[in-house]
Enzyme design. Structure first.
Site, PDB file in Angstrom:
ATOM      1  N   LYS A  51     -11.243   6.175  -9.118  1.00 48.86           N
ATOM      2  CA  LYS A  51     -11.623   5.037  -8.233  1.00 48.86           C
ATOM      3  C   LYS A  51     -10.272   5.938  -6.623  1.00 48.86           C
ATOM      4  O   LYS A  51     -10.938   6.466  -5.387  1.00 48.86           O
ATOM      5  CB  LYS A  51     -11.616   4.461  -8.158  1.00 48.86           C
ATOM      6  CG  LYS A  51     -11.248   3.360  -6.970  1.00 48.86           C
ATOM      7  CD  LYS A  51     -11.158   1.934  -7.081  1.00 48.86           C
ATOM      8  CE  LYS A  51      -9.746   1.336  -7.885  1.00 48.86           C
ATOM      9  NZ  LYS A  51      -9.319   0.503  -8.388  1.00 48.86           N
ATOM     10  N   ILE A 180     -12.168  -4.471  -5.735  1.00 50.18           N
ATOM     11  CA  ILE A 180     -12.997  -3.365  -5.625  1.00 50.18           C
ATOM     12  C   ILE A 180     -14.092  -3.023  -4.639  1.00 50.18           C
ATOM     13  O   ILE A 180     -13.979  -2.404  -4.095  1.00 50.18           O
ATOM     14  CB  ILE A 180     -13.863  -3.875  -7.456  1.00 50.18           C
ATOM     15  CG1 ILE A 180     -12.537  -3.080  -8.412  1.00 50.18           C
ATOM     16  CG2 ILE A 180     -14.589  -2.408  -7.366  1.00 50.18           C
ATOM     17  CD1 ILE A 180     -13.890  -4.107  -9.915  1.00 50.18           C
ATOM     18  N   HIS A 437      16.598   6.170   6.553  1.00 47.76           N
ATOM     19  CA  HIS A 437      15.643   5.414   7.557  1.00 47.76           C
ATOM     20  C   HIS A 437      15.576   7.261   8.390  1.00 47.76           C
ATOM     21  O   HIS A 437      16.296   8.503   8.066  1.00 47.76           O
ATOM     22  CB  HIS A 437      16.772   5.072   8.956  1.00 47.76           C
ATOM     23  CG  HIS A 437      16.451   4.753  10.698  1.00 47.76           C
ATOM     24  ND1 HIS A 437      15.869   4.350  10.848  1.00 47.76           N
ATOM     25  CD2 HIS A 437      16.705   5.785  11.922  1.00 47.76           C
ATOM     26  CE1 HIS A 437      14.780   4.535  12.308  1.00 47.76           C
ATOM     27  NE2 HIS A 437      15.453   5.749  12.743  1.00 47.76           N
ATOM     28  N   GLU A 442      12.430   0.909   4.447  1.00 46.52           N
ATOM     29  CA  GLU A 442      13.724   0.553   5.528  1.00 46.52           C
ATOM     30  C   GLU A 442      13.395  -1.786   5.673  1.00 46.52           C
ATOM     31  O   GLU A 442      14.296  -1.631   5.994  1.00 46.52           O
ATOM     32  CB  GLU A 442      14.363   0.849   6.210  1.00 46.52           C
ATOM     33  CG  GLU A 442      13.701   1.153   7.368  1.00 46.52           C
ATOM     34  CD  GLU A 442      14.067   2.346   8.441  1.00 46.52           C
ATOM     35  OE1 GLU A 442      15.694   1.836   8.797  1.00 46.52           O
ATOM     36  OE2 GLU A 442      13.373   2.885   8.974  1.00 46.52           O
TER      37      GLU A 442
END
Length: 448
Positions: A51, A180, A437, A442
């Protein structure tokens, strides 16, 4: 002492059974594993692994469109081959199946590719009629998709069959609103299908943070997915190559595929557990204690068949704990507190710890911090899709008791955040951590 064929006989070679067998064999036990389908279980063969690969494949539909804004010369219409994706996924499943098989055999375990049932506290019967005995039996047979009872339900498929389709249908109705259902809704939609999500209640992803559920619903509807709430099946009628689905409270839907994603049922039916006095709960799950032991002293159970937390990493931990406790002389119990989870929807959701509602009910005083922002990539791609991060803290101690994310790469981010929540860190300690950053992660140390 009685003479048994094996020290441990495991029924089911999924994630939990395989781990238990390998570790028990490493501790010196004589081990056999019976598997009636393929070694690897639901996760590897027909669940989270294939999946997730489909999720990756489907995500290229958006990535290719976004690429234009990043300077790539991408045609307006890109050809997609479902058979190529499907067959490559099968190839990877085959590879992992071989790896799981090698794991058991290299540890000294014997694999029996037959169905095994319990015929006594220390006895098992194989499909060919052979009987085996074992001092300890471990039930690790997992669960299977539930299918709603309605006229014509035989025309629907489940997630098991979704991986084997000949082509991507143009119109899909998915019954259910759990992880699902939402994951396959995203997959089919990105691959070009019109998707209808049908649910008996008014909510999706019950148990997840309400703000995240609302955000996913909003984004999904903006993308063109259709939702039908408070809807129950009345009938599914086949007409040529399509199906007419009639349901309560809504107009009939004409689709090319009906998929059921309405929960999973433990695979205990016909397993012979009553012959050994193994008790089941009202869902058909094996009742076990904190050490995974059933009501029969010699029989244990781990994984989805116990219906505690139906997650692969939980089954693996339970299998490890069982083997270490029973065969390794290292009593171990699984800690079910602060288990992270994710929904690989489009965009994905991830969370760990308590929701705001659960925290208010348990703690009374809570503080909530959040960040609602547009990821940098979405800004340049002109994609009006916002991420939402939410942190729930104990109002008295400042301890972080829950983190909830929706946005790109949320499941990758939550794994590290889960360590902090599990460790009982405070909001102040998050704030003291320097931001990395520019990243989305962050935001977790900048929440207001």
């Amino acid at each position: 002492m009685p003479d048994f064929d094996y020290d441990l006989f495991v029924i089911g070679a999924g994630s939990g059974g395989t781990r238990a067998a390998r570790v028990a064999a490493a501790h010196g036990a004589k081990v056999a594993v019976a598997e009636e389908h393929r070694v690897g279980g639901t996760c590897v063969i027909r669940g989270c692994v294939p999946k997730k690969l489909l999720v990756y494949g489907a995500h290229f539909a958006e990535d290719l469109k976004d690429a234009k804004r990043f300077g790539w010369d991408v045609p307006d219409q890109c050809d997609f081959s479902w058979p190529t994706l499907r067959d490559n996924v099968f190839e990877e499943v085959d590879r992992i199946n071989r790896a799981y098989t090698d794991t058991i055999q290299n540890a000294g375990g014997e694999i029996i590719l037959q169905r095994a049932t319990v015929s006594g506290p220390n006895e098992l019967t194989l499909a060919d009629g052979t009987t085996k005995t074992a001092k300890t039996i471990l039930i690790a047979v997992g669960a299977h998709p539930a299918i709603p009872e309605c006229p014509g339900h035989e025309h629907g498929i489940t997630s098991n069959e979704a991986f084997h389709l000949d082509a991507v249908p143009k119109r899909v109705l998915i019954a259910g609103a759990g992880y699902i259902a939402n994951e396959f809704a995203g997959i089919f939609h990105q691959l070009g299908a019109h998707v209808i999500l049908m649910n008996r209640t008014k909510e999706i992803l019950r148990g997840y943070e309400l703000a995240l559920r609302d955000r996913l619903l909003q984004i999904s509807m903006m993308k063109g997915l259709e939702f039908r709430f408070d809807a129950s099946f009345q009938a599914i009628e086949k007409s040529g190559d399509c199906f007419t689905v009639t349901m309560s409270g809504h107009e009939p839907a004409v689709v090319d595929l009906v998929m059921f994603a309405t929960g999973r049922i433990p695979n205990t039916k016909g397993l012979g557990l009553d012959s050994a006095g193994v008790e089941l709960d009202d869902k058909g799950a094996v009742k076990v204690d904190a050490d995974n032991r059933s009501t029969c002293e010699s029989i244990y159970a781990v994984g989805d068949v116990t219906n505690r937390i139906q997650l692969t990493p939980i089954a693996i931990r339970e299998g490890q704990a069982f083997a270490d406790t029973v065969f390794g002389g290292k009593p171990t119990r699984v800690d079910y507190d602060c288990v992270p989870s994710a929904v690989f929807s489009h965009p994905p959701i991830a969370q760990v710890g308590m929701t705001e509602a659960a925290a208010r009910q348990k703690l009374g005083s809570v503080k909530v911090y959040s960040s609602d922002f547009r990821p940098m990539k979405n800004v340049l791609a002109n994609r009006d899709e916002r991420a939402l991060y939410k942190m729930v803290c104990d109002g008295e101690t400042d301890r972080v008791v829950g983190i909830h994310l929706i946005g790109p790469d949320a499941p990758e981010i939550i794994q590290a955040a889960a360590v902090a929540v599990k460790a009982g860190l405070t909001k102040a300690q998050f704030d003291q951590t320097v931001a990395l950053h520019p990243t989305m992660a962050e935001e977790l140390v900048l929440l207001k």
